[in-house]
Design a protein around this motif. Structure first.
Motif, PDB file in Angstrom:
ATOM      1  N   HIS A  12      43.388  37.725  47.638  1.00  0.00           N
ATOM      2  CA  HIS A  12      43.600  37.807  49.083  1.00  0.00           C
ATOM      3  C   HIS A  12      45.075  37.702  49.454  1.00  0.00           C
ATOM      4  CE1 HIS A  12      39.566  36.242  48.213  1.00  0.00           C
ATOM      5  NE2 HIS A  12      39.218  37.136  49.109  1.00  0.00           N
ATOM      6  N   MET A  13      45.859  37.121  48.549  1.00  0.00           N
ATOM      7  CA  MET A  13      47.309  37.004  48.725  1.00  0.00           C
ATOM      8  C   MET A  13      47.910  37.062  47.322  1.00  0.00           C
ATOM      9  SD  MET A  13      47.398  33.703  51.274  1.00  0.00           S
ATOM     10  CE  MET A  13      46.081  32.829  50.451  1.00  0.00           C
ATOM     11  N   VAL A  14      49.171  37.476  47.263  1.00  0.00           N
ATOM     12  CA  VAL A  14      49.830  37.550  45.960  1.00  0.00           C
ATOM     13  C   VAL A  14      51.182  36.858  46.043  1.00  0.00           C
ATOM     14  CG1 VAL A  14      50.853  39.120  44.252  1.00  0.00           C
ATOM     15  CG2 VAL A  14      48.702  39.740  45.337  1.00  0.00           C
ATOM     16  N   LYS A  15      51.513  36.153  44.985  1.00  0.00           N
ATOM     17  CA  LYS A  15      52.860  35.582  44.899  1.00  0.00           C
ATOM     18  C   LYS A  15      53.600  36.284  43.778  1.00  0.00           C
ATOM     19  CE  LYS A  15      53.896  31.526  43.010  1.00  0.00           C
ATOM     20  NZ  LYS A  15      54.433  30.197  42.763  1.00  0.00           N
ATOM     21  N   THR A  16      54.822  36.734  44.072  1.00  0.00           N
ATOM     22  CA  THR A  16      55.573  37.420  43.036  1.00  0.00           C
ATOM     23  C   THR A  16      57.051  37.067  43.161  1.00  0.00           C
ATOM     24  OG1 THR A  16      55.771  39.547  41.909  1.00  0.00           O
ATOM     25  CG2 THR A  16      56.033  39.602  44.299  1.00  0.00           C
ATOM     26  N   ILE A  53      47.474  45.282  40.728  1.00  0.00           N
ATOM     27  CA  ILE A  53      46.295  44.931  39.913  1.00  0.00           C
ATOM     28  C   ILE A  53      45.607  43.694  40.509  1.00  0.00           C
ATOM     29  CG2 ILE A  53      45.580  44.025  37.641  1.00  0.00           C
ATOM     30  CD1 ILE A  53      47.587  46.015  36.386  1.00  0.00           C
ATOM     31  N   ALA A  54      46.405  42.712  40.896  1.00  0.00           N
ATOM     32  CA  ALA A  54      45.840  41.494  41.503  1.00  0.00           C
ATOM     33  C   ALA A  54      45.062  41.839  42.770  1.00  0.00           C
ATOM     34  CB  ALA A  54      46.954  40.503  41.820  1.00  0.00           C
ATOM     35  N   SER A  56      53.160  49.066  48.042  1.00  0.00           N
ATOM     36  CA  SER A  56      52.032  49.396  47.160  1.00  0.00           C
ATOM     37  C   SER A  56      51.022  48.262  47.020  1.00  0.00           C
ATOM     38  CB  SER A  56      52.545  49.830  45.778  1.00  0.00           C
ATOM     39  OG  SER A  56      53.293  48.781  45.209  1.00  0.00           O
ATOM     40  N   CYS A  57      51.253  47.156  47.758  1.00  0.00           N
ATOM     41  CA  CYS A  57      50.321  46.027  47.673  1.00  0.00           C
ATOM     42  C   CYS A  57      49.623  45.831  49.021  1.00  0.00           C
ATOM     43  CB  CYS A  57      51.065  44.755  47.254  1.00  0.00           C
ATOM     44  SG  CYS A  57      49.931  43.367  47.041  1.00  0.00           S
ATOM     45  N   PRO A  58      48.300  46.029  49.074  1.00  0.00           N
ATOM     46  CA  PRO A  58      47.604  45.984  50.363  1.00  0.00           C
ATOM     47  C   PRO A  58      47.308  44.585  50.917  1.00  0.00           C
ATOM     48  CG  PRO A  58      46.070  46.502  48.602  1.00  0.00           C
ATOM     49  CD  PRO A  58      47.410  46.381  47.959  1.00  0.00           C
ATOM     50  N   VAL A  59      47.717  43.542  50.220  1.00  0.00           N
ATOM     51  CA  VAL A  59      47.504  42.178  50.737  1.00  0.00           C
ATOM     52  C   VAL A  59      48.860  41.478  50.901  1.00  0.00           C
ATOM     53  CG1 VAL A  59      45.185  41.978  49.726  1.00  0.00           C
ATOM     54  CG2 VAL A  59      47.175  41.161  48.422  1.00  0.00           C
ATOM     55  N   PRO A  60      48.910  40.405  51.714  1.00  0.00           N
ATOM     56  CA  PRO A  60      50.197  39.722  51.927  1.00  0.00           C
ATOM     57  C   PRO A  60      50.829  39.238  50.626  1.00  0.00           C
ATOM     58  CG  PRO A  60      48.542  38.914  53.470  1.00  0.00           C
ATOM     59  CD  PRO A  60      47.817  39.787  52.489  1.00  0.00           C
ATOM     60  N   VAL A  61      52.157  39.414  50.561  1.00  0.00           N
ATOM     61  CA  VAL A  61      52.916  39.018  49.373  1.00  0.00           C
ATOM     62  C   VAL A  61      53.921  37.931  49.761  1.00  0.00           C
ATOM     63  CG1 VAL A  61      54.575  39.822  47.623  1.00  0.00           C
ATOM     64  CG2 VAL A  61      52.752  41.356  48.393  1.00  0.00           C
TER      65      VAL A  61
END
Ligand code: R5P
Length: 258
Positions: free
Chosen positions: A171-175, A164-165, A187-192
């Motif tokens: 542009h980046m996700v933290k999880t 969703i983010a 399933s996440c198209p940006v850097p995690v």
């Protein structure tokens, strides 16, 4: 993506390895005087900075506790308005204008989303609004997938939140790291990047970093497991060796002075 945006991202995610060690010291925004940062945060931040690729913190901490002569990229937390004793942690708002983020010369901004939380819509709207405004200036946005006490930290939930983010334009996700973490990555198209979470034994935190990078994370955004360690400098160096040099957790652990 424009040049400025790409350039800012490569200040954070090092092109040589495609990875990053972000040092997170933004906890005070809702936790107040967090252990390890409660007294003399300036001192511990200065000690750790040489080994971090970027520094994630609030506007207040940046102004008061970091020397303006540093060259490290800043990832500025721009959401808040909640506290650990408040009504609902997910009740966050945008706390910093993009204008002030530019004035502070940041390389990215970060804000939390609470997918499934009471204020889910508000936090997703915060993210979309920030992205729209930051796109104007080429400033990347890091979405932080925050989890309430009642939410499961499993691959199904974290994939949902990360995707969703990314769909909103982060542009980046933290999880968080979890079992079947590859599914979150795929399933996440940006850097995690992964957060360390609450303090755990050093051995386990290093294992967590190793597994996350092995499974496709672009690195870590780690705080408490570094600054609350008995050997904070040793710990960030050890995390660095895992993230950038693929050193295994056991070897990295052996370098600690604990
Ligand atoms: C939440 O308080 C912040 O976004 C932290 O930056 C994040 O949780 C990473 O820090 P830690 O490794 O201590 O979880």
């Amino acid at each position: 993506m424009d040049w400025g945006m790409k350039n800012r991202i490569s200040q954070i995610i090092k092109p040589k390895t495609g990875k990053t060690v972000m040092l997170a010291v933004d906890h005070g925004y809702f936790l107040g005087p967090t252990t390890g940062l409660d007294e003399e945060p300036r001192k511990i931040i200065a000690e750790l900075l040489p080994y971090a690729d970027s520094l994630m913190l609030t506007r207040g901490m940046l102004r008061t506790s970091v020397d303006s002569k540093i060259s490290i990229p800043i990832v500025l937390r721009v959401s808040g308005g909640n506290s650990i004793i408040g009504d609902d942690l997910s009740n966050e708002t945008i706390t910093v204008s993009v204008k002030d983020a530019v004035r502070l010369n940041v390389s990215a901004v970060a804000l939390s989303i609470y997918v499934g939380g009471k204020y889910e819509h508000q936090t997703l709207k915060n993210l979309a609004t920030m992205i729209n405004e930051c796109e104007e200036y080429g400033i990347p946005v890091l979405a932080v997938t925050a989890v309430g006490k009642e939410m499961a930290r499993d691959a199904k939930y974290l994939s949902l939140a990360c995707r969703i983010a990314a769909e909103l334009g982060a542009h980046m996700v933290k999880t968080y790291y979890c079992e079947d973490f590859e599914k979150v990555i795929k399933s996440c198209p940006v850097p995690v990047v992964i957060a360390g979470g609450k303090k755990i034994p050093e051995k386990d935190a290093l294992e967590l970093a190793y597994n996350a990078v092995r499974d496709g994370a672009a690195g870590v955004d780690m705080g408490r497991n570094i600054f609350q360690s008995q050997d904070p400098v040793g710990m960030i160096k050890a995390v660095r060796s895992i993230v950038h040099e693929n050193v295994n957790a056991k070897k990295a652990y052996e370098t600690l002075k604990i």
